[in-house]
Design an enzyme around this catalytic site. Structure first.
Site, PDB file in Angstrom:
ATOM      1  N   SER A 143       0.853  -1.187   0.000  1.00 54.47           N
ATOM      2  CA  SER A 143       0.000   0.000   0.000  1.00 54.47           C
ATOM      3  C   SER A 143       0.886   1.233   0.000  1.00 54.47           C
ATOM      4  CB  SER A 143      -0.889   0.010   1.243  1.00 54.47           C
ATOM      5  OG  SER A 143      -1.544   1.260   1.401  1.00 54.47           O
ATOM      6  N   TYR A 156      -1.692   0.145  10.701  1.00 51.95           N
ATOM      7  CA  TYR A 156      -1.852  -0.343   9.323  1.00 51.95           C
ATOM      8  C   TYR A 156      -0.610  -0.023   8.497  1.00 51.95           C
ATOM      9  CZ  TYR A 156      -3.725  -0.911   4.613  1.00 51.95           C
ATOM     10  OH  TYR A 156      -3.917  -1.305   3.302  1.00 51.95           O
TER      11      TYR A 156
END
Length: 232
Positions: A143, A156
């Site tokens: 990501s 995250y």
């Protein structure tokens, strides 16, 4: 693209979003796809669609990527069905409450178990057969949060930093073995993971599938190590 005709691709997190888009894209090009995720009903729907419409065939294997034994069993079933695994796409992921001060330890653990340990379990299960054949391709879906940290993304982002580190180190470990490694870092994609973010331009899952297709259809001597895909 004839490069994928008859090849076998495992896609984790394949029951929706990016994983489902990757499976459909590669199956349309002739690859046989193994669909792994926890939601068996959704997997079956996607598997049936692929078997009806695509050039490649689909095998559905319900798998919890946080469970090492289930991951190993899924890889065994894929090898039993198709004889070899040419491409392994580590796509399964969790994006939950990610601030440290929230104190939501159970949610942190879920992200760590799937986003980090699940990636490692998948690599560990598939790598021996790839090394034995001196051929294979591991795709890790990370990501842009692995490059940038916001005040809401601490945990995250930490898991996605870890995925990038695993990809970078593994590429060096596997140099000259015939096994390639690609890390793909999407920006915000319009999936169930991003439903709470509505005020930003989003990519489509198919955009990431196209990036995977690009990486896996390069000549054998070309290793695309890093792809970052952002919305304009």
């Amino acid at each position: 693209m004839e490069q994928l005709q008859g090849k076998t691709v495992v896609i984790t997190g394949a029951s929706s979003g990016i994983g489902a888009a990757i499976a459909k894209e590669l199956a349309a090009e002739g690859a046989n796809v193994v669909l792994a995720a926890r939601r068996h009903e959704k997997l079956n729907e996607i598997g049936q669609e692929i078997n009806w419409q695509a050039r490649g065939k689909a095998l559905v294997v319900r798998t919890d990527m946080a469970n090492r034994e289930e991951v190993e069993e899924m890889v065994k079933k894929a090898l039993g069905a198709f004889g070899r695994i040419d491409i392994f796409v580590n796509n399964a992921g969790q994006m939950l409450s990610a601030t440290v001060q929230s104190g939501k330890v159970e949610e942190w653990e879920k992200m760590i178990d799937v986003n980090i340990k699940g990636v490692l379990y998948g690599i560990n299960a598939v790598l021996p057969s790839m090394l034995e054949r001196s051929a294979g391709h591991i795709i890790n879906i990370a990501s842009v949060s692995g490059f940038e940290v916001t005040k809401m993304s601490t945990i995250y982002s930490a898991t996605k930093f870890a995925v990038r580190a695993i990809s970078m180190g593994l590429e060096k470990e596997l140099a000259r073995t015939g096994v390639r490694v690609t890390n793909i870092s999407p920006g915000m994609v319009d999936t169930s993971l991003s439903t709470s973010v509505s005020n930003r331009k989003k990519l489509e899952a198919e955009d990431i599938a196209k990036a995977v297709l690009y990486a896996v259809t390069q000549p054998d001597y070309v290793n695309v190590n890093e792809i970052t895909v952002r919305p304009v």
